[in-house]
Design a protein around this motif. Structure first.
Motif, PDB file in Angstrom:
ATOM      1  N   ALA A 189       0.811  -1.231   0.000  1.00  0.00           N
ATOM      2  CA  ALA A 189       0.000   0.000   0.000  1.00  0.00           C
ATOM      3  C   ALA A 189       0.842   1.278   0.000  1.00  0.00           C
ATOM      4  CB  ALA A 189      -0.974  -0.006   1.175  1.00  0.00           C
ATOM      5  N   PRO A 190       1.816   1.425   0.914  1.00  0.00           N
ATOM      6  CA  PRO A 190       2.573   2.689   0.924  1.00  0.00           C
ATOM      7  C   PRO A 190       3.384   2.918  -0.343  1.00  0.00           C
ATOM      8  CG  PRO A 190       3.540   1.097   2.440  1.00  0.00           C
ATOM      9  CD  PRO A 190       2.216   0.538   2.019  1.00  0.00           C
ATOM     10  N   LEU A 191       3.796   1.838  -1.007  1.00  0.00           N
ATOM     11  CA  LEU A 191       4.541   2.000  -2.267  1.00  0.00           C
ATOM     12  C   LEU A 191       3.645   2.602  -3.343  1.00  0.00           C
ATOM     13  CD1 LEU A 191       6.534  -1.354  -2.305  1.00  0.00           C
ATOM     14  CD2 LEU A 191       7.498   0.938  -2.052  1.00  0.00           C
ATOM     15  N   VAL A 192       2.392   2.150  -3.393  1.00  0.00           N
ATOM     16  CA  VAL A 192       1.462   2.650  -4.401  1.00  0.00           C
ATOM     17  C   VAL A 192       0.999   4.067  -4.049  1.00  0.00           C
ATOM     18  CG1 VAL A 192      -0.744   2.257  -5.558  1.00  0.00           C
ATOM     19  CG2 VAL A 192       0.702   0.311  -4.938  1.00  0.00           C
ATOM     20  N   VAL A 193       0.621   4.264  -2.775  1.00  0.00           N
ATOM     21  CA  VAL A 193       0.116   5.565  -2.345  1.00  0.00           C
ATOM     22  C   VAL A 193       1.210   6.630  -2.404  1.00  0.00           C
ATOM     23  CG1 VAL A 193      -0.923   6.819  -0.414  1.00  0.00           C
ATOM     24  CG2 VAL A 193      -1.640   4.483  -0.896  1.00  0.00           C
ATOM     25  N   GLY A 194       2.470   6.216  -2.285  1.00  0.00           N
ATOM     26  CA  GLY A 194       3.575   7.174  -2.328  1.00  0.00           C
ATOM     27  C   GLY A 194       3.961   7.632  -3.725  1.00  0.00           C
ATOM     28  N   ILE A 195       3.399   6.982  -4.748  1.00  0.00           N
ATOM     29  CA  ILE A 195       3.752   7.326  -6.132  1.00  0.00           C
ATOM     30  C   ILE A 195       3.439   8.781  -6.485  1.00  0.00           C
ATOM     31  CG2 ILE A 195       3.133   6.880  -8.552  1.00  0.00           C
ATOM     32  CD1 ILE A 195       3.034   3.900  -7.856  1.00  0.00           C
ATOM     33  N   PRO A 196       2.243   9.312  -6.164  1.00  0.00           N
ATOM     34  CA  PRO A 196       1.947  10.697  -6.561  1.00  0.00           C
ATOM     35  C   PRO A 196       2.948  11.719  -6.034  1.00  0.00           C
ATOM     36  CG  PRO A 196      -0.075   9.577  -5.933  1.00  0.00           C
ATOM     37  CD  PRO A 196       1.058   8.656  -5.564  1.00  0.00           C
ATOM     38  N   ASN A 197       3.371  11.577  -4.782  1.00  0.00           N
ATOM     39  CA  ASN A 197       4.334  12.538  -4.250  1.00  0.00           C
ATOM     40  C   ASN A 197       5.674  12.427  -4.968  1.00  0.00           C
ATOM     41  OD1 ASN A 197       4.964  14.645  -2.337  1.00  0.00           O
ATOM     42  ND2 ASN A 197       6.287  13.165  -1.323  1.00  0.00           N
ATOM     43  N   GLY A 198       6.083  11.199  -5.285  1.00  0.00           N
ATOM     44  CA  GLY A 198       7.318  11.031  -6.037  1.00  0.00           C
ATOM     45  C   GLY A 198       7.237  11.646  -7.418  1.00  0.00           C
ATOM     46  N   LEU A 199       6.095  11.474  -8.077  1.00  0.00           N
ATOM     47  CA  LEU A 199       5.935  12.030  -9.421  1.00  0.00           C
ATOM     48  C   LEU A 199       5.813  13.550  -9.390  1.00  0.00           C
ATOM     49  CD1 LEU A 199       3.582   9.373 -11.047  1.00  0.00           C
ATOM     50  CD2 LEU A 199       6.023   9.721 -11.442  1.00  0.00           C
ATOM     51  N   PHE A 200       5.253  14.093  -8.300  1.00  0.00           N
ATOM     52  CA  PHE A 200       5.226  15.549  -8.203  1.00  0.00           C
ATOM     53  C   PHE A 200       6.648  16.088  -8.026  1.00  0.00           C
ATOM     54  CE2 PHE A 200       4.205  19.785  -6.743  1.00  0.00           C
ATOM     55  CZ  PHE A 200       3.085  20.087  -7.493  1.00  0.00           C
ATOM     56  N   THR A 201       7.472  15.346  -7.294  1.00  0.00           N
ATOM     57  CA  THR A 201       8.892  15.702  -7.193  1.00  0.00           C
ATOM     58  C   THR A 201       9.538  15.690  -8.573  1.00  0.00           C
ATOM     59  OG1 THR A 201       9.089  14.805  -4.948  1.00  0.00           O
ATOM     60  CG2 THR A 201      11.121  15.007  -6.221  1.00  0.00           C
ATOM     61  N   LEU A 202       9.174  14.697  -9.376  1.00  0.00           N
ATOM     62  CA  LEU A 202       9.708  14.614 -10.737  1.00  0.00           C
ATOM     63  C   LEU A 202       9.293  15.834 -11.554  1.00  0.00           C
ATOM     64  CD1 LEU A 202      11.205  13.027 -12.918  1.00  0.00           C
ATOM     65  CD2 LEU A 202       9.059  11.836 -13.421  1.00  0.00           C
ATOM     66  N   LEU A 203       8.033  16.265 -11.427  1.00  0.00           N
ATOM     67  CA  LEU A 203       7.571  17.459 -12.145  1.00  0.00           C
ATOM     68  C   LEU A 203       8.404  18.680 -11.773  1.00  0.00           C
ATOM     69  CD1 LEU A 203       3.653  17.521 -12.169  1.00  0.00           C
ATOM     70  CD2 LEU A 203       5.202  17.294 -14.120  1.00  0.00           C
ATOM     71  N   ILE A 204       8.670  18.842 -10.493  1.00  0.00           N
ATOM     72  CA  ILE A 204       9.462  19.982 -10.026  1.00  0.00           C
ATOM     73  C   ILE A 204      10.865  19.936 -10.613  1.00  0.00           C
ATOM     74  CG2 ILE A 204      10.559  20.977  -7.984  1.00  0.00           C
ATOM     75  CD1 ILE A 204       8.053  20.198  -6.414  1.00  0.00           C
ATOM     76  N   LEU A 205      11.481  18.764 -10.617  1.00  0.00           N
ATOM     77  CA  LEU A 205      12.845  18.626 -11.139  1.00  0.00           C
ATOM     78  C   LEU A 205      12.873  18.851 -12.650  1.00  0.00           C
ATOM     79  CD1 LEU A 205      14.054  15.563  -9.040  1.00  0.00           C
ATOM     80  CD2 LEU A 205      14.696  17.966  -8.754  1.00  0.00           C
TER      81      LEU A 205
END
Length: 326
Positions: A189-205
């Motif tokens: 669960a935390p791996l899947v739910v954590g995806i959006p925050n990681g991808l938002f980090t990617l957008l910023i970078l």
């Protein structure tokens, strides 16, 4: 006259502390805050586990780690010359500790490593409480953070640094924060739910990489934007945004999040609007709209934080009124 002179050292000390706090790039620290808080909230929502002391230790460690990585990254980008060229272009998406804040290069790298050391020590402490996987995750995070800019790894100079940062600051931190609360390693669960925050980090970078594109070209730094080309960056952005919200939909379908969390889908137009300059596929447009692009990470209420708030509120409501969780 003496009474007028005595406050000066104290004033300088306060200003020096303020300078160092600014040097940590506080607007970027929302990444660590969001992932740690989300992983902790999931532990409470799914398993009824919440230890506030463990949460504070984990959050402090990750904030220090990200601040340390920021300083180390700025130091090596300063040495490579990319930040000097970037500032000379007239752009500035955040204060640089050496160029703008006038901190010495040696102090910046020393404090950066010190913060990483303290963060890793916290990871060792959590390892003694929880188990070996916490130490493994801490080591993986340390390698990604330090190797992001430091030779010989220099992930951010080879075209895949942004991807690794997104994985580390999204799924891995959320997973680790869940584990230290529950002691459960096998729940995806935390791996899947954590995806959006990681991808938002990617957008910023991606956004910062688009602003630095000329400087990166000049020093041979291969960012993701340079790797795919500015014209194709818009496709990467669209895919990133789509995956962000698909991960939330999947989390609701798999009952990792309550169905009310799908309210976050209303933020899709805002997310696309914030990434607007990147969707042009034109370097000149990105340059002309650089202040607008900064809102992706420097706005008072970023999409990342709004998503976090919605997810936590919906989890709380679903626990109080269980029918909303299914």
């Amino acid at each position: 006259m003496e009474s007028l002179k005595t406050p000066r050292p104290r004033f300088r000390a306060v200003m020096n502390i303020k300078t160092w706090l600014i040097s940590f790039s506080p607007t970027t620290l929302t990444s660590a805050f969001s992932s740690v808080t989300l992983g902790t909230a999931l532990a409470w929502y799914l398993d009824n586990r919440f230890n506030p002391i463990i949460y504070i230790i984990t959050l402090t460690a990750l904030l220090l780690a990200q601040a340390g990585v920021n300083l180390v990254h700025d130091y090596y980008d300063y040495l490579s010359g990319v930040d000097k060229l970037y500032r000379a272009s007239g752009f500035s998406h955040r204060p640089h500790p050496i160029i703008d804040l006038r901190l010495s290069p040696r102090s910046v790298i020393t404090v950066g490593y010190a913060l990483l050391l303290v963060a890793f020590a916290s990871g060792i402490y959590l390892f003694t409480l929880i188990g070996w996987l916490v130490l493994v995750l801490a080591l993986v995070g340390l390698v990604i953070g330090v190797g992001y800019s430091i030779p010989p790894l220099k992930f951010h100079y080879r075209g895949y640094g942004e991807i690794l940062a997104a994985i580390a600051m999204g799924p891995l931190v959320t997973w680790g924060s869940y584990i230290v609360q529950t002691g459960i390693y096998t729940n995806p669960a935390p791996l899947v739910v954590g995806i959006p925050n990681g991808l938002f980090t990617l957008l910023i970078l991606i956004g910062s990489g688009a602003l630095e594109i000329d400087a990166c070209r000049a020093v041979g730094k291969i960012t993701l934007v340079l790797l795919v080309g500015i014209r194709n960056t818009k496709y990467v952005v669209y895919i990133t945004i789509a995956l962000m919200y698909l991960a939330i939909i999947a989390s609701a379908i798999l009952h990792y999040l309550p169905y009310t969390s799908l309210i976050t889908l209303l933020l899709i137009p805002r997310t696309i609007r914030l990434a607007g300059p990147l969707l042009s596929g034109d370097e000149n447009v990105v340059r002309s709209r650089w202040k607008e692009l900064r809102n992706l990470w420097a706005g008072p209420f970023s999409v990342r934080l709004i998503i976090l708030i919605i997810l936590i509120i919906t989890m709380i409501i679903a626990r109080i009124y269980p029918p909303l969780s299914v």
